[in-house]
Design a protein around this motif. Structure first.
Motif, PDB file in Angstrom:
ATOM      1  N   ALA A  93       0.847  -1.191   0.000  1.00 40.67           N
ATOM      2  CA  ALA A  93       0.000   0.000   0.000  1.00 40.67           C
ATOM      3  C   ALA A  93       0.887   1.246   0.000  1.00 40.67           C
ATOM      4  N   PRO A  94       0.437   2.328  -0.635  1.00 36.85           N
ATOM      5  CA  PRO A  94       1.192   3.582  -0.569  1.00 36.85           C
ATOM      6  C   PRO A  94       1.366   4.043   0.874  1.00 36.85           C
ATOM      7  N   MET A  95       2.430   4.768   1.136  1.00 36.16           N
ATOM      8  CA  MET A  95       2.706   5.233   2.499  1.00 36.16           C
ATOM      9  C   MET A  95       1.667   6.242   2.985  1.00 36.16           C
ATOM     10  N   SER A 237      11.778   3.586 -15.986  1.00 36.26           N
ATOM     11  CA  SER A 237      10.917   4.761 -16.150  1.00 36.26           C
ATOM     12  C   SER A 237       9.588   4.612 -15.432  1.00 36.26           C
ATOM     13  N   PHE A 238       9.155   3.373 -15.200  1.00 38.32           N
ATOM     14  CA  PHE A 238       7.884   3.174 -14.494  1.00 38.32           C
ATOM     15  C   PHE A 238       7.986   3.648 -13.048  1.00 38.32           C
ATOM     16  N   TYR A 239       9.185   3.584 -12.490  1.00 37.43           N
ATOM     17  CA  TYR A 239       9.382   3.886 -11.069  1.00 37.43           C
ATOM     18  C   TYR A 239      10.146   5.192 -10.833  1.00 37.43           C
ATOM     19  N   GLU A 240      10.917   5.623 -11.820  1.00 35.39           N
ATOM     20  CA  GLU A 240      11.699   6.867 -11.673  1.00 35.39           C
ATOM     21  C   GLU A 240      11.908   7.515 -13.031  1.00 35.39           C
ATOM     22  N   GLY A 241      10.878   7.994 -13.662  1.00 35.50           N
ATOM     23  CA  GLY A 241      11.032   8.588 -14.978  1.00 35.50           C
ATOM     24  C   GLY A 241       9.728   9.173 -15.470  1.00 35.50           C
ATOM     25  N   ASP A 242       9.611   9.269 -16.783  1.00 36.21           N
ATOM     26  CA  ASP A 242       8.440   9.908 -17.378  1.00 36.21           C
ATOM     27  C   ASP A 242       7.148   9.176 -17.030  1.00 36.21           C
ATOM     28  N   VAL A 248       2.123   9.609 -10.965  1.00 29.30           N
ATOM     29  CA  VAL A 248       2.026  10.463  -9.777  1.00 29.30           C
ATOM     30  C   VAL A 248       1.177  11.693 -10.063  1.00 29.30           C
ATOM     31  N   ASP A 249       1.318  12.280 -11.243  1.00 30.23           N
ATOM     32  CA  ASP A 249       0.492  13.438 -11.592  1.00 30.23           C
ATOM     33  C   ASP A 249      -0.988  13.061 -11.596  1.00 30.23           C
ATOM     34  N   GLU A 253      -3.809  14.667  -9.087  1.00 27.46           N
ATOM     35  CA  GLU A 253      -4.926  15.407  -9.676  1.00 27.46           C
ATOM     36  C   GLU A 253      -6.288  14.791  -9.358  1.00 27.46           C
ATOM     37  N   THR A 254      -6.297  13.519  -8.952  1.00 28.87           N
ATOM     38  CA  THR A 254      -7.585  12.833  -8.781  1.00 28.87           C
ATOM     39  C   THR A 254      -7.779  12.251  -7.384  1.00 28.87           C
ATOM     40  N   GLY A 255      -6.998  12.718  -6.417  1.00 24.64           N
ATOM     41  CA  GLY A 255      -7.200  12.286  -5.038  1.00 24.64           C
ATOM     42  C   GLY A 255      -6.584  10.949  -4.687  1.00 24.64           C
ATOM     43  N   GLY A 256      -5.518  10.578  -5.411  1.00 21.36           N
ATOM     44  CA  GLY A 256      -4.852   9.309  -5.138  1.00 21.36           C
ATOM     45  C   GLY A 256      -3.791   9.430  -4.063  1.00 21.36           C
ATOM     46  N   TYR A 257      -3.074   8.332  -3.834  1.00 14.60           N
ATOM     47  CA  TYR A 257      -2.123   8.263  -2.729  1.00 14.60           C
ATOM     48  C   TYR A 257      -0.701   7.928  -3.182  1.00 14.60           C
ATOM     49  N   LEU A 258      -0.524   7.503  -4.435  1.00 13.15           N
ATOM     50  CA  LEU A 258       0.806   7.134  -4.912  1.00 13.15           C
ATOM     51  C   LEU A 258       1.689   8.371  -5.043  1.00 13.15           C
ATOM     52  N   THR A 259       2.928   8.263  -4.565  1.00 11.86           N
ATOM     53  CA  THR A 259       3.888   9.357  -4.628  1.00 11.86           C
ATOM     54  C   THR A 259       5.161   8.904  -5.336  1.00 11.86           C
TER      55      THR A 259
END
Length: 557
Positions: A93-95, A237-242, A248-249, A253-259
Motif C-alpha cells: 500500500a502507498p505510504m 521509467s515506471f518507477y523513476e522517470g516519465d 504520480v500526476d 490530480e484525482t485524489g490518489g495516494y501514490l507518490t
C-alpha cells in the motif's frame, strides 16, 4: 459481407477434444495463443525459459487487458540449473494510505454515522470491506520491476527484444480471442456505470468506440508507447522517470495516494518457496503474503485420508471439506509476513493436518479458524531445452483492476488493496507500506528433489481450489495433464454453498446435496479457473496441456 461464412466464435455447442502436447526443445503454455507464440519465438532465437516467460507476460499484458496489464502484480517460481527460486512481485500500500483514511472516506460516502457524524460512521464501518475500485484499492504495481528482476538474475536474451511482440500487437493490432472478448464485454456495464470523473480514462482507453466481438482487431497505441519506454529504460521509467511522473500526476490530480517515493522505493523480493510432501511429490508455492499456503494446508489435510477415486462421492465431499478449512484458516492468518503472527511451519506440520482432518465428518460443515493456541489473472508456464522452467502469474485482481487508467499510457492500475481487512485486530489489516493477502499463486511440482514441472490455475479465489483439484487429478487419480485440466470442477463460495460445473457426475451432485451441501449447478464456466501445465518426462521430453475454459495454447518446439 457476401460470400463469407458467418458464425459466433464464442460458442462451442459440442465437446472438443484436446491432446497432451509433447515437445523437446521448449514449451510455452498460456491462455492467449499470440502470447504463447511470442514466447516460443524467443526460445527459437536462443533465449531461455525465463526470457520466454518475460516476453509472454509482456505480450499478454496487451492481449488480455481485462485480466492483467502493465500495472499488475506478479509472482514466479523459477527452476534454474537444478534449484527452485521464488519471486514476490506484489506491491505494498502507498505510504499515504491507512485504515483511518479509508474509513473516513467510506463514512463520508455513506452520509455520516448514526448522529450524522463522520466519527460515528467510522465506528459503524470498522469491520467493512475495502473498496474494490478507486485509489483506495491500488497498491504499487510490481510487474514491470519483476520482468527486469527475472531477466537480471536468469535471462540471456537482450531485454529490450523481449518487448518486440507486445509492442507490435499494441500498435498494429491483434484479433480478440473468444474468452477475452467475453470477459471484456461482461465488464462494459460495470465500467460504464461508474460516474466519478476519475474513471473517465479507463472508459476512453478501453471501452468507448471499441468493437469487442471475437475476431475484432484491437489496437492499444498508448500502451505501445509505454512499452517502448519501458523497453528502452529497462522498466526504470515506471518507477523513476516519465511514466512514474505520469502516474504520480494522475494520483495528485484525482485524489490518489501514490507518490514519487512510493514508486522509486519499490523492489520485488526473492523468497524461499514453501512446500509440502503430498504422496511422494513436493508441491511448491510462494510463501505469504501469497495464498499458496491455502493449497498446502488443504493438501496437508487430504494426505491424512484415503481418496477412493475421482468419481467417488466421498472423495469430492472430503475435498470440499478440506478446502473449506484451508481457506478459512488462510483468510484468518495469511498476511504480509512482517505482520503475520502465525507460524507457516505449523500449517505444514503433520499435527495440523491430523487435527483438521479429524474434524471432517460425513456431512457438510461450517468451518471455524483453527485455534493456534492448540497447536481477482493470467497464468503461464515455460520450459527450455536445458531443463529450466518457469511458473508465472500476473494480475490486476478484478477485471480491469481498480478501473483507473493513467491518462495517455494504457496503464491500468491494480486493485490488490481491496484484499486488505479494515479490522484493526486482523493481521491483514491495511497499513502504509504493507502488502495485502494475495490471491495469485504459481505452482510447481518436484519429485525426489528434481523438477517435475510448473502448473497453475488462474482466477481469484478459485486458484487454490483449482490447484488442489489438478494435483489430486494427477497424483491421486493418475490423469494425464490434459485430463487434469479438462475434468469438471467445483468451487466453494462460502457457508455451505458449492458451485459445480454442469458436466459434473449427477450421482455425486445428488450425494453432496444429501450431505447438506448447498449445490448450485453452473452453465457459465468462466469462474472455474483457467490453467496450464508443463511436465518434464525422465527422457527430457515435455508434456504440456492448456485449459479448455480459456483461449489457451500449448506451444511446442
Amino acid at each position: 459481407m457476401s460470400g463469407y461464412l458467418t458464425f459466433d466464435g464464442t460458442l462451442n455447442r459440442y465437446p472438443s477434444r484436446r491432446s497432451v502436447v509433447y515437445g523437446r526443445n521448449g514449451m510455452v503454455c498460456t491462455s492467449q495463443t499470440l502470447a504463447a507464440q511470442a514466447g516460443l519465438d524467443v526460445l527459437k532465437k536462443g533465449g531461455n525459459a525465463i526470457d520466454a516467460a518475460i516476453a509472454t507476460a509482456i505480450s499478454i499484458a496487451v492481449l488480455e487487458p481485462p485480466s492483467n496489464g502493465i500495472g499488475s502484480d506478479l509472482f514466479a517460481l523459477v527452476w534454474y540449473h537444478g534449484k527452485l527460486y521464488g519471486l514476490n512481485g506484489s506491491g505494498p500500500a502507498p505510504m499515504g494510505l491507512n485504515r483511518e483514511t479509508v474509513l473516513e472516506k467510506l463514512a463520508c460516502k455513506n452520509g455520516g454515522g448514526t448522529n450524522g457524524t463522520v466519527s460515528g460512521a467510522i465506528e459503524n464501518l470498522s469491520a467493512s470491506a475495502m473498496p474494490e475500485t478507486g485509489w483506495e484499492a491500488v497498491t504499487i504495481p510490481g510487474a514491470p520491476a519483476s520482468w527486469k528482476e527475472l531477466h537480471d538474475k536468469f535471462g540471456v536474451a537482450d531485454f529490450e527484444s523481449l518487448f518486440e511482440a507486445a509492442i507490435r500487437y499494441a500498435e498494429e493490432g491483434y484479433p480478440l480471442q473468444p474468452i477475452c472478448s467475453r470477459l471484456w464485454k461482461k465488464n462494459v456495464p460495470k465500467v460504464m456505470s461508474l460516474t466519478d470523473p476519475v474513471y473517465r480514462w479507463v472508459k476512453e482507453q478501453f471501452f468507448l468506440n471499441r468493437d469487442l466481438d471475437a475476431g475484432a482487431v484491437m489496437k492499444l497505441p498508448e500502451m505501445g508507447k509505454t512499452l517502448r519506454e519501458l523497453a528502452k529504460t529497462g522498466c526504470k521509467s515506471f518507477y523513476e522517470g516519465d511514466i512514474a511522473r505520469a502516474i504520480v500526476d494522475f494520483s495528485k490530480e484525482t485524489g490518489g495516494y501514490l507518490t514519487e517515493q512510493d514508486l522509486s522505493s519499490y523492489r520485488p523480493e526473492w523468497v524461499e518457496p514453501i512446500s509440502l510432501d503430498y504422496r511422494g511429490y513436493e508441491v511448491c508455492e510462494i510463501p505469504p503474503n501469497n495464498q499458496g499456503l491455502v493449497v498446502l494446508m488443504t493438501l496437508n489435510i487430504l494426505r491424512q485420508m484415503a481418496l477412493e477415486g475421482k468419481e467417488n462421492p466421498e472423495t469430492v465431499h472430503k475435498q470440499l471439506e478440506a478446502m473449506k478449512i484451508g481457506f478459512t484458516d488462510g483468510k484468518m492468518y495469511i498476511a504480509d509476513p512482517h505482520y503475520m503472527k502465525a507460524d507457516v511451519n505449523y500449517f505444514l506440520s503433520q499435527a495440523y493436518g491430523e487435527k483438521r482432518a479429524a474434524e471432517i465428518g460425513a456431512e457438510a460443515a461450517l468451518p471455524k479458524p483453527v485455534d493456534l493456541n492448540c497447536g481477482g489473472t493470467v497464468y503461464l508456464c515455460t520450459a527450455d531445452g536445458e531443463g529450466n522452467m518457469v511458473s508465472l502469474i500476473q494480475s490486476h485482481f478484478y477485471n480491469f483492476g481498480a478501473k483507473l487508467a493513467v491518462p495517455g499510457t494504457g496503464i491500468l492500475l491494480n486493485n490488490r488493496g481491496s484484499n486488505f481487512s479494515l479490522d484493526p485486530g486482523h493481521d491483514n489489516c491495511l497499513a502504509p507500506g504493507k502488502r495485502p493477502y494475495h490471491t495469485i499463486i504459481p505452482g510447481f511440482l518436484l519429485k525426489d528433489g528434481d523438477a517435475v514441472g510448473p502448473f497453475g490455475v488462474m482466477g481469484g479465489y478459485m486458484q487454490p481450489q483449482g490447484q488442489v483439484q489438478v494435483v489430486n487429478n494427477m497424483v491421486d487419480f493418475a490423469l494425464n495433464p490434459q485430463e487434469a485440466l479438462d475434468a469438471p470442477r467445483w468451487q466453494w463460495t462460502g457457508g455451505k454453498t458449492v458451485e459445480i460445473e454442469a458436466a459434473f457426475n449427477k450421482d455425486i451432485v445428488a450425494d453432496l446435496i444429501r450431505r447438506g451441501h448447498d449445490v448450485k449447478l453452473m452453465e457459465d464456466f468462466t469462474s472455474f479457473g483457467r490453467g496450464q501445465i508443463i511436465l518434464r518426462q525422465p527422457d527430457g521430453v515435455y508434456a504440456a496441456a492448456t485449459e479448455p475454459r480459456t483461449d489457451g495454447v500449448a506451444a511446442a518446439w
